[in-house]
Scaffold this motif. Structure first.
Motif, PDB file in Angstrom:
ATOM      1  N   GLY A  35       7.349  68.253  62.874  1.00  0.00           N
ATOM      2  CA  GLY A  35       7.266  66.847  63.227  1.00  0.00           C
ATOM      3  C   GLY A  35       7.395  65.988  61.994  1.00  0.00           C
ATOM      4  N   PRO A  36       6.928  64.734  62.061  1.00  0.00           N
ATOM      5  CA  PRO A  36       7.053  63.831  60.919  1.00  0.00           C
ATOM      6  C   PRO A  36       6.327  64.360  59.692  1.00  0.00           C
ATOM      7  N   HIS A  37       6.951  64.205  58.527  1.00  0.00           N
ATOM      8  CA  HIS A  37       6.324  64.594  57.262  1.00  0.00           C
ATOM      9  C   HIS A  37       5.053  63.759  57.063  1.00  0.00           C
ATOM     10  N   PRO A  38       3.966  64.354  56.552  1.00  0.00           N
ATOM     11  CA  PRO A  38       2.706  63.622  56.408  1.00  0.00           C
ATOM     12  C   PRO A  38       2.763  62.420  55.472  1.00  0.00           C
ATOM     13  N   SER A  39       3.741  62.372  54.565  1.00  0.00           N
ATOM     14  CA  SER A  39       3.808  61.238  53.638  1.00  0.00           C
ATOM     15  C   SER A  39       5.188  60.585  53.539  1.00  0.00           C
ATOM     16  N   LEU A  40       6.221  61.248  54.064  1.00  0.00           N
ATOM     17  CA  LEU A  40       7.569  60.683  54.028  1.00  0.00           C
ATOM     18  C   LEU A  40       7.944  60.192  55.420  1.00  0.00           C
ATOM     19  N   PHE A  41       8.052  58.887  55.575  1.00  0.00           N
ATOM     20  CA  PHE A  41       8.316  58.310  56.886  1.00  0.00           C
ATOM     21  C   PHE A  41       9.727  58.644  57.376  1.00  0.00           C
ATOM     22  N   PHE A  42       9.829  58.864  58.674  1.00  0.00           N
ATOM     23  CA  PHE A  42      11.106  59.097  59.348  1.00  0.00           C
ATOM     24  C   PHE A  42      11.813  60.372  58.872  1.00  0.00           C
ATOM     25  N   VAL A  43      11.056  61.301  58.309  1.00  0.00           N
ATOM     26  CA  VAL A  43      11.617  62.579  57.874  1.00  0.00           C
ATOM     27  C   VAL A  43      10.849  63.713  58.544  1.00  0.00           C
ATOM     28  N   ASN A  44      11.569  64.616  59.198  1.00  0.00           N
ATOM     29  CA  ASN A  44      10.912  65.767  59.812  1.00  0.00           C
ATOM     30  C   ASN A  44      10.571  66.819  58.763  1.00  0.00           C
ATOM     31  N   ALA A  45       9.545  67.588  59.045  1.00  0.00           N
ATOM     32  CA  ALA A  45       9.129  68.618  58.098  1.00  0.00           C
ATOM     33  C   ALA A  45       8.614  69.845  58.828  1.00  0.00           C
ATOM     34  N   ASP A  46       8.684  70.968  58.135  1.00  0.00           N
ATOM     35  CA  ASP A  46       8.083  72.226  58.587  1.00  0.00           C
ATOM     36  C   ASP A  46       6.813  72.413  57.776  1.00  0.00           C
TER      37      ASP A  46
END
Length: 278
Positions: A83-94
């Protein structure tokens, strides 16, 4: 402490392919899996079974259950979220958590790897060209796909699709009963090599923690327990919100060590000072 001991990896999605070689080389353990241990009972990415706990609690429960079932006192399990990166907005993350448990020595060590290198995606489509475009964008067929009538459909789900002919066949079959289809990336590790790479990184972080021993008692897992802020501003000399030091604490003997200026900065730029730049 761990050399020549058996260690179970709690997985049914072939995570042992990236975890076992690293652990065996670094710790001297002998890894194995239980092919009959169903980790899906703790939650599925496709939603048929809801994950009831947070990722690290789920990984812990998974690990302990596999250890108990196989009468093994050393184990590892991992759990991922997308889902969304905890600190980078509008970027998905694993976001991958991994846990190591040694019941003989009462040791529990966790590690984490967050990476924006993920193909996590889903889309509602209505024609075959949209399907092909989506498949190409996410790295199909090396990365598997899931098809279902709609996002909330938990009854008829086609998982682990890795062949274009099969993908089109299932799509057209579903389209006979619906005006649109929901396609999503299969985020299970064995169908997602990009995710598997992040699990490998989490394993490496875990090994670093295990091999980080207390200077006093040599116990493994000598890790950061506190981040202290207060790095002084280079202009006015007042403390800022930036990191001044890391505090390492031994879980066995309680010994603590402070690591000043962990980011190799002895002064902070006035740009980040609340006094110079309110």
């Amino acid at each position: 402490m761990f050399n020549k001991r058996k260690l179970i990896i709690a997985t049914k999605h072939k995570k042992e392919s990236v975890i076992a070689p690293k652990l065996e080389k670094a710790l001297g353990v002998s890894c194995f899996i239980d092919a009959d241990f169903d980790t899906d009972t703790f939650g599925t990415f496709s939603g048929e079974i809801e994950r009831k706990k947070d990722p690290i609690s789920t990984a812990r429960e998974k690990c302990l259950s596999a250890m108990k079932k196989n009468k093994c006192d050393l184990g590892i399990a991992s759990e991922g979220s997308f889902g969304p990166h905890p600190s980078l907005f509008f970027v998905n993350a694993d976001d991958e958590f991994i846990i190591f448990i040694d019941q003989i020595n009462a040791i529990e060590i966790t590690a984490r790897a967050i990476d924006t290198s993920t193909n996590f995606d889903a889309k509602t489509i209505s024609n075959e060209q949209e399907l092909v475009d989506f498949a190409q964008r996410i790295g199909f067929p090396e990365h598997g796909l899931i098809l279902r009538k709609h996002q909330q459909d938990k009854k008829l789900i086609y998982k682990g699709i890795e062949d274009m002919n099969q993908l089109k066949l299932i799509f057209n079959r579903l389209m006979k009963e619906s005006s649109s289809i929901y396609v999503e990336t299969d985020m299970r590790a064995m169908y997602n090599p990009t995710r598997m790479e992040v699990i490998a990184k989490a394993t490496e972080h875990l090994i670093e923690k295990i091999k980080s021993t207390c200077p006093e008692c040599q116990w493994p897992g000598f890790d950061i327990s506190e981040v202290r802020k207060g790095l002084l501003c280079g202009l006015c000399g007042m403390p800022t919100a930036s990191t001044l030091s890391f505090i390492y604490t031994c879980k066995q003997c309680g010994y603590q060590k402070e690591d000043l200026y962990p980011h190799q900065k002895t002064k902070e730029d006035p740009t980040y000072c609340d006094y110079c730049n309110p």
